[in-house]
Design an enzyme around this catalytic site. Sequence first.
Site, PDB file in Angstrom:
ATOM      1  N   GLU A 249      23.265   2.822  -4.376  1.00 18.28           N
ATOM      2  CA  GLU A 249      23.900   2.152  -3.230  1.00 18.28           C
ATOM      3  C   GLU A 249      25.207   1.427  -3.555  1.00 18.28           C
ATOM      4  O   GLU A 249      25.392   0.258  -3.214  1.00 18.28           O
ATOM      5  CB  GLU A 249      22.905   1.171  -2.593  1.00 18.28           C
ATOM      6  CG  GLU A 249      21.625   1.841  -2.142  1.00 18.28           C
ATOM      7  CD  GLU A 249      20.616   0.890  -1.495  1.00 18.28           C
ATOM      8  OE1 GLU A 249      20.845  -0.327  -1.515  1.00 18.28           O
ATOM      9  OE2 GLU A 249      19.596   1.389  -0.969  1.00 18.28           O
TER      10      GLU A 249
ATOM     11  N   ASN B 152      22.164   7.507  -6.218  1.00 19.47           N
ATOM     12  CA  ASN B 152      21.234   7.455  -5.089  1.00 19.47           C
ATOM     13  C   ASN B 152      21.811   6.558  -3.989  1.00 19.47           C
ATOM     14  O   ASN B 152      22.359   5.496  -4.289  1.00 19.47           O
ATOM     15  CB  ASN B 152      19.910   6.855  -5.619  1.00 19.47           C
ATOM     16  CG  ASN B 152      18.733   7.011  -4.686  1.00 19.47           C
ATOM     17  OD1 ASN B 152      18.418   8.127  -4.266  1.00 19.47           O
ATOM     18  ND2 ASN B 152      18.065   5.909  -4.368  1.00 19.47           N
TER      19      ASN B 152
ATOM     20  N   HIS C 117      16.339   7.635   4.700  1.00 13.91           N
ATOM     21  CA  HIS C 117      15.724   6.676   5.615  1.00 13.91           C
ATOM     22  C   HIS C 117      16.336   6.981   6.985  1.00 13.91           C
ATOM     23  O   HIS C 117      17.486   6.646   7.246  1.00 13.91           O
ATOM     24  CB  HIS C 117      16.025   5.234   5.197  1.00 13.91           C
ATOM     25  CG  HIS C 117      15.408   4.857   3.884  1.00 13.91           C
ATOM     26  ND1 HIS C 117      14.038   4.798   3.711  1.00 13.91           N
ATOM     27  CD2 HIS C 117      15.951   4.544   2.687  1.00 13.91           C
ATOM     28  CE1 HIS C 117      13.772   4.448   2.453  1.00 13.91           C
ATOM     29  NE2 HIS C 117      14.925   4.303   1.814  1.00 13.91           N
TER      30      HIS C 117
ATOM     31  N   GLU D 122      13.858   9.120  -0.741  1.00 12.32           N
ATOM     32  CA  GLU D 122      13.103   7.968  -0.193  1.00 12.32           C
ATOM     33  C   GLU D 122      12.766   8.194   1.283  1.00 12.32           C
ATOM     34  O   GLU D 122      12.897   7.295   2.105  1.00 12.32           O
ATOM     35  CB  GLU D 122      13.922   6.676  -0.318  1.00 12.32           C
ATOM     36  CG  GLU D 122      14.406   6.365  -1.714  1.00 12.32           C
ATOM     37  CD  GLU D 122      15.065   5.003  -1.862  1.00 12.32           C
ATOM     38  OE1 GLU D 122      15.046   4.208  -0.906  1.00 12.32           O
ATOM     39  OE2 GLU D 122      15.595   4.733  -2.954  1.00 12.32           O
TER      40      GLU D 122
ATOM     41  N   ASP E  68      11.626   8.389   4.981  1.00 11.03           N
ATOM     42  CA  ASP E  68      10.734   7.902   6.027  1.00 11.03           C
ATOM     43  C   ASP E  68      11.519   7.959   7.328  1.00 11.03           C
ATOM     44  O   ASP E  68      12.746   8.057   7.317  1.00 11.03           O
ATOM     45  CB  ASP E  68      10.172   6.494   5.741  1.00 11.03           C
ATOM     46  CG  ASP E  68      11.214   5.461   5.336  1.00 11.03           C
ATOM     47  OD1 ASP E  68      12.402   5.610   5.725  1.00 11.03           O
ATOM     48  OD2 ASP E  68      10.858   4.497   4.641  1.00 11.03           O
TER      49      ASP E  68
HETATM   50  C1  XIL Z   1      12.519  -1.372  -0.934  1.00 12.08           C
HETATM   51  C2  XIL Z   1      11.028  -1.580  -1.139  1.00 12.08           C
HETATM   52  O1  XIL Z   1      10.339  -0.550  -0.473  1.00 12.08           O
HETATM   53  C3  XIL Z   1      10.612  -2.916  -0.596  1.00 12.08           C
HETATM   54  O2  XIL Z   1       9.233  -3.172  -0.911  1.00 12.08           O
HETATM   55  C4  XIL Z   1      11.476  -4.018  -1.171  1.00 12.08           C
HETATM   56  O3  XIL Z   1      11.143  -5.246  -0.563  1.00 12.08           O
HETATM   57  C5  XIL Z   1      12.941  -3.720  -0.932  1.00 12.08           C
HETATM   58  O4  XIL Z   1      13.255  -2.446  -1.476  1.00 12.08           O
HETATM   59  N1  XIL Z   1      16.591   1.658  -0.925  1.00 12.08           N
HETATM   60  C6  XIL Z   1      16.054   1.699  -2.178  1.00 12.08           C
HETATM   61  C7  XIL Z   1      14.679   1.200  -2.406  1.00 12.08           C
HETATM   62  O5  XIL Z   1      16.684   2.237  -3.094  1.00 12.08           O
HETATM   63  O6  XIL Z   1      14.512   0.659  -3.689  1.00 12.08           O
HETATM   64  C8  XIL Z   1      14.288   0.185  -1.362  1.00 12.08           C
HETATM   65  O7  XIL Z   1      12.923  -0.190  -1.574  1.00 12.08           O
HETATM   66  C9  XIL Z   1      14.517   0.745   0.006  1.00 12.08           C
HETATM   67  C10 XIL Z   1      15.961   1.074   0.228  1.00 12.08           C
END
Ligand code: XIL
Length: 433
Positions: free
Chosen positions: A233, A281, A317, A348, A350
């Site tokens: 990020e 990522n 996401h 990741e 969802d």
């Molecule tokens: C998130 C976790 O799922 C949470 O439990 C935590 O509070 C915050 O981080 N991008 C990422 C992940 O790269 O590491 C993040 O995970 C979600 C967004």
Amino acid sequence: MRSAPLTLLLSAFLCAIGCSDGGDGGAGGTGGQGATGGTGGATGGTSTSAGGTSASTSGTGSATGGTSASTGDASSSTGDASSSASGTGGSGGGMAVRTPAASASTLREAGEKANPPILIGAAISGGGLNNGDYKRVAAAEHSYVTAENEMKWDALEPNPGQFSWGSADNIVNWARSNNMKVKGHTLVWHNQLPGWANSLSGATQVEQAIRRHIENVMGHFKDRIDTWDVVNEAVITDSDTGVGNPRMRPSVFFNALGDRFLDLAFEIAREQDPNAKLYYNDYSIDALNDKADYVYEMIKGMVERGVPIDGVGFQMHIGPPNNEAGGADVAANLRRFADLGLDVLISEMDINRCSNQVTAEEQLTYYHDIVEACFLMPECKAITFWGINDGRSWLNSWSGALCNGQSSQSLLFNDQYQKKETYNRVMDALMGR
Ligand code: XIL
């Protein structure tokens, strides 16, 4: 039903040669399923189709079939029977396509039996591993693990130079005892930093801290982890949807070192492990938007400078507050990164229903079409879901206010660890249906 992959591939191809992203209806969230047409067919597919209506299997081939004229079938000569999809990319043709398993009863098995295989992953939390149902579903359905929080900087190096391995080791060892591979997440990230790291300043201090962290963490896991999210990020836009004024994100790393913190992190990681896969990522780079364009140029520059980067993780996401991306957008976007010679992966995934801002049908369409877009590309090495079941999704609290406090309903299993229709649609995509 067979037309879904073709529709997808064709539109991806057209996008690759220059469409606006309107076609898929994704971005607005409203267009939803109609536009992505293809998936419609799959809807009928009922629930527990696990076993495998194999008739369909033998090939993503569907796309192969007849109509390939549009994709320029001649160019697909390379491959085995399944190479139909040449068009996906515009990368000069000849791209092979992944062939689905003939039958599979879990996502993991569908991934393992595909040709080439694809890893099916989940974010795993230490807390989850205290629950029998969670563990059972996690190991049965997945072959790949990302620690949800336990390998972040604040967890591993709470004080300067003092490392804490217990929680991460638990997850890694559990994964290995279930023959699952692990990706290290994440070495350099502005979030979940311990206070001491956040208050470092000056190029020398920050560079030394990055070096010590990467060397110790990669060193500790060296025999168990060969794939790392090296930087997470690094780019920001005005909106979390990836739109507006893309730029490097201010952080302790960027503020002290400028852009070069990226190259530096990858170079240190490469020194530490010459054979590891090193990934960048990010979120909301899934659609064809400002942020994805910016990250593409950034990564292209790194490749051209010879920075040791092996791949890009698209967090995926989907839904508020992040981007929405239809399958065709994702296919075209992944394609251009893969054409840089990189692995791509969904890292990741969802899909936040967010109080019906994404409808149930839209969510199913997204799940199917996005998974399909990755599955069809051999360069797409993994699909990781960000959690196992809805009740434990990070989104429930993280986007709670935005979504009227409602459950995100974002994953493949419900609170009782039963398969949802989202699971079936993902399975369909992995089986070429
Ligand atoms: C998130 C976790 O799922 C949470 O439990 C935590 O509070 C915050 O981080 N991008 C990422 C992940 O790269 O590491 C993040 O995970 C979600 C967004």
